[in-house]
Each structure stands twice: as C-alpha cells, then as structure tokens.
Scaffold this motif. Sequence first.
Motif, mmCIF file in Angstrom:
data_model
loop_
_atom_site.group_PDB
_atom_site.id
_atom_site.type_symbol
_atom_site.label_atom_id
_atom_site.label_comp_id
_atom_site.label_asym_id
_atom_site.label_seq_id
_atom_site.Cartn_x
_atom_site.Cartn_y
_atom_site.Cartn_z
ATOM 1 N N LEU A 1 2.546 -10.468 5.839
ATOM 2 C CA LEU A 1 2.801 -9.794 4.570
ATOM 3 C C LEU A 1 2.222 -10.570 3.401
ATOM 4 O O LEU A 1 1.649 -9.980 2.465
ATOM 5 C CB LEU A 1 4.310 -9.604 4.385
ATOM 6 C CG LEU A 1 4.742 -8.684 3.236
ATOM 7 C CD1 LEU A 1 4.167 -7.284 3.434
ATOM 8 C CD2 LEU A 1 6.267 -8.628 3.144
ATOM 9 N N SER A 2 2.316 -11.904 3.443
ATOM 10 C CA SER A 2 1.769 -12.711 2.350
ATOM 11 C C SER A 2 0.245 -12.627 2.314
ATOM 12 O O SER A 2 -0.354 -12.545 1.233
ATOM 13 C CB SER A 2 2.210 -14.170 2.489
ATOM 14 O OG SER A 2 1.717 -14.740 3.691
ATOM 15 N N MET A 3 -0.395 -12.604 3.484
ATOM 16 C CA MET A 3 -1.854 -12.499 3.523
ATOM 17 C C MET A 3 -2.310 -11.121 3.048
ATOM 18 O O MET A 3 -3.317 -10.991 2.345
ATOM 19 C CB MET A 3 -2.366 -12.782 4.939
ATOM 20 C CG MET A 3 -2.184 -14.224 5.379
ATOM 21 S SD MET A 3 -2.902 -14.573 6.999
ATOM 22 C CE MET A 3 -4.660 -14.509 6.599
ATOM 23 N N LEU A 4 -1.571 -10.087 3.414
ATOM 24 C CA LEU A 4 -1.916 -8.737 2.973
ATOM 25 C C LEU A 4 -1.648 -8.558 1.475
ATOM 26 O O LEU A 4 -2.343 -7.790 0.806
ATOM 27 C CB LEU A 4 -1.146 -7.703 3.789
ATOM 28 C CG LEU A 4 -1.622 -7.539 5.237
ATOM 29 C CD1 LEU A 4 -0.671 -6.647 6.024
ATOM 30 C CD2 LEU A 4 -3.034 -6.965 5.281
ATOM 31 N N ALA A 5 -0.647 -9.269 0.967
ATOM 32 C CA ALA A 5 -0.403 -9.227 -0.478
ATOM 33 C C ALA A 5 -1.601 -9.834 -1.217
ATOM 34 O O ALA A 5 -2.058 -9.307 -2.240
ATOM 35 C CB ALA A 5 0.875 -9.985 -0.822
ATOM 36 N N ALA A 6 -2.113 -10.946 -0.686
ATOM 37 C CA ALA A 6 -3.285 -11.581 -1.302
ATOM 38 C C ALA A 6 -4.517 -10.673 -1.197
ATOM 39 O O ALA A 6 -5.268 -10.516 -2.165
ATOM 40 C CB ALA A 6 -3.564 -12.925 -0.626
ATOM 41 N N SER A 7 -4.711 -10.063 -0.021
ATOM 42 C CA SER A 7 -5.883 -9.195 0.154
ATOM 43 C C SER A 7 -5.782 -7.944 -0.718
ATOM 44 O O SER A 7 -6.798 -7.426 -1.195
ATOM 45 C CB SER A 7 -6.043 -8.805 1.629
ATOM 46 O OG SER A 7 -4.980 -7.986 2.072
ATOM 47 N N SER A 8 -4.561 -7.459 -0.960
ATOM 48 C CA SER A 8 -4.397 -6.276 -1.814
ATOM 49 C C SER A 8 -4.791 -6.580 -3.260
ATOM 50 O O SER A 8 -5.396 -5.747 -3.938
ATOM 51 C CB SER A 8 -2.955 -5.763 -1.755
ATOM 52 O OG SER A 8 -2.047 -6.672 -2.352
ATOM 53 N N VAL A 9 -4.462 -7.781 -3.727
ATOM 54 C CA VAL A 9 -4.855 -8.182 -5.083
ATOM 55 C C VAL A 9 -6.373 -8.272 -5.187
ATOM 56 O O VAL A 9 -6.983 -7.807 -6.163
ATOM 57 C CB VAL A 9 -4.217 -9.538 -5.454
ATOM 58 C CG1 VAL A 9 -4.789 -10.048 -6.780
ATOM 59 C CG2 VAL A 9 -2.703 -9.398 -5.544
ATOM 60 N N LEU A 10 -6.999 -8.839 -4.161
ATOM 61 C CA LEU A 10 -8.449 -8.994 -4.164
ATOM 62 C C LEU A 10 -9.161 -7.644 -4.159
ATOM 63 O O LEU A 10 -10.123 -7.439 -4.902
ATOM 64 C CB LEU A 10 -8.888 -9.813 -2.946
ATOM 65 C CG LEU A 10 -8.566 -11.306 -2.996
ATOM 66 C CD1 LEU A 10 -8.799 -11.946 -1.634
ATOM 67 C CD2 LEU A 10 -9.417 -12.002 -4.062
ATOM 68 N N ILE A 11 -8.683 -6.709 -3.334
ATOM 69 C CA ILE A 11 -9.366 -5.421 -3.257
ATOM 70 C C ILE A 11 -9.102 -4.596 -4.522
ATOM 71 O O ILE A 11 -9.966 -3.848 -4.975
ATOM 72 C CB ILE A 11 -8.949 -4.638 -1.984
ATOM 73 C CG1 ILE A 11 -9.973 -3.529 -1.686
ATOM 74 C CG2 ILE A 11 -7.555 -4.056 -2.107
ATOM 75 C CD1 ILE A 11 -11.375 -4.025 -1.466
#
Length: 302
Positions: free
Chosen positions: A76-86
Amino acid sequence: MSGEIPQPRQSGLVAGLSAYFIWGFLPLYLLLVREVPAFEFVGWRIIWTLPICLLIVAIRHQGREVLRAFGNKRSLSMLAASSVLIGLNWLVYVWAIQHDHVYAASLGYYINPLINVLLGTFVLGEKLSRRQWLAVAIAAAGVALLLGGALTTLWISLTLGLSFGTYGLLRKRVDVGALPGLTIESTLLLVPAAGIAWWYAASPAGSAFAQSPELSFTIVLGGALTAIPLLLFAIAARRMDYSTLGFLQFLAPTIVFILGLTVFDQPLQTVQIACFVLIWTAIAVFVWDILARRKADKVLQA
C-alpha cells in the motif's frame, strides 16, 4: 490466487507496444478537451478511471487481490508513492500539451527510456550488452542535443521523464497485479481528485463537466484512455526486462514528435531533426542486439 495467468516474459511485448501507441496519439484526444483547465481535467480523469478499473476487476474476479493489497502495508505504501508520481505525470503532460509545449513533452519521454535503462541496471541489477550500451550512448547524445535547445521548458521534460521512470520501477517491484495496482492507485487519488472537481464546480466559471453533453462524454472517455494503457504498461513492466521496456517507449514520443510537426504545426529546428535521427539510430542498434541474441540462442539450442 491472482486473477492473472502467469505468462512468459515475451508476452509483455504486445502489451508494451499497445500502451505506447495509445500514449503516442493521446495529444489528439487532449485537443478535444483543451478548454478544460489542466488541474480540473486531471481530477476528472482520475474520477472516471476508477469505475473502469472496478468493472474490469469484477469481470476478472480480482476483488480479493485488491483487498489483500490494501491489507499489506508495504504494498500500500509503494502504491501510494506510485499514485503520487503518476498523478504528477498526468498533470504536467496535460498542461504541456495545452500550452503548446508538444516537443518538450516528447523530449520528456525520450529521456524516460534512458532513465529506465539506468534504473534497470543500477537498481534491479540488469545487465546490458556492449551493443545496448552503444545504443544508450547514441540516444543520450540525441537527448543532449535537444537539452541544449530547450532550456526554458527543461523542467517539463525532466519532470515527465523522472516521474514516469520511477513510477514504472515501483510498479515492477510491488507484489500486486497490474489491474489491482492501478485500481488501488485510482482509489488513493480519488479524494484529492474529487476535491479538485468540487473546487472548480464552486468557482464562478463552473465545472467543465456541466458545460455540454459532448464535452462531458469526452471527459468521461479520458477514464478509458487512462486505465487501458496504464494497465497494459503495468503488465509489460512485470513481464519484461525493464531496460528493454525502456527502449520500447521511444515509440510514443516519436509519434508525439510527428504530431507536433504535423497536427500542431510547431516549427522544427535543425537540432531537433538531428536528435530524431540519433534516437532512431539508437533504437536500430538496440533491436539489432535483440535479434542477434535470439539468433545466437537458436544456434545454441540446435
């Protein structure tokens, strides 16, 4: 069990090519929503991406995988980071196209494959052959030419290249399927996206979504044009060497580059022509290396 059936690594090629074709022609779609402010459009883009993801999740019976990922703190933390990037990537790209910085946007995605190669080599430990390093050097020379003639829009190019390169790396390393991961990213971005849509609706100009049925439909279409190529890219990122995937991405900026020259009628400088030639030379060298390796493998297997 994941709803995705394990497949050989080569199966990611078709998904990767399809994603880059869609992204390459995306500026044509953005012309249809040019009157919508970039922030508002990105908000609506997120809002209409989520229902499409949920529908496909239901069809593919991947609901349990989505819930399991939500319960995994690391994922979830990695997907939170990737969501900000995208989200950042979408915003800068839409703004650039709306303000006629088509070549700057194209340059950002010419830079991105070089970033992918570096991330694949130094972070994931992938190995490049001598011909592949030669291709990297030629492509880097082409990008360097453009950097020298595009300093005022350099921030656009660097933001696009770095944000999407890091996004792809995170998606490759997180242990979540392509579609569930995209669904979670869209869910995490939903609250800020809804806040943006509400803010514009409360402004004196009102919401772009309420201006006309035609514009509303076009905005909704953005959800499909977001979900489908991102899903294809995530599939490709999980099934291919990241360095190879990086070179496939030269396809999208080349299409954007040609659109800038033809549809957007932007002036083409000599340095941009030189860059175009160098980058396609790099792709030719890279493809030559792939074909040579396959031929050598067949000889060994014979």
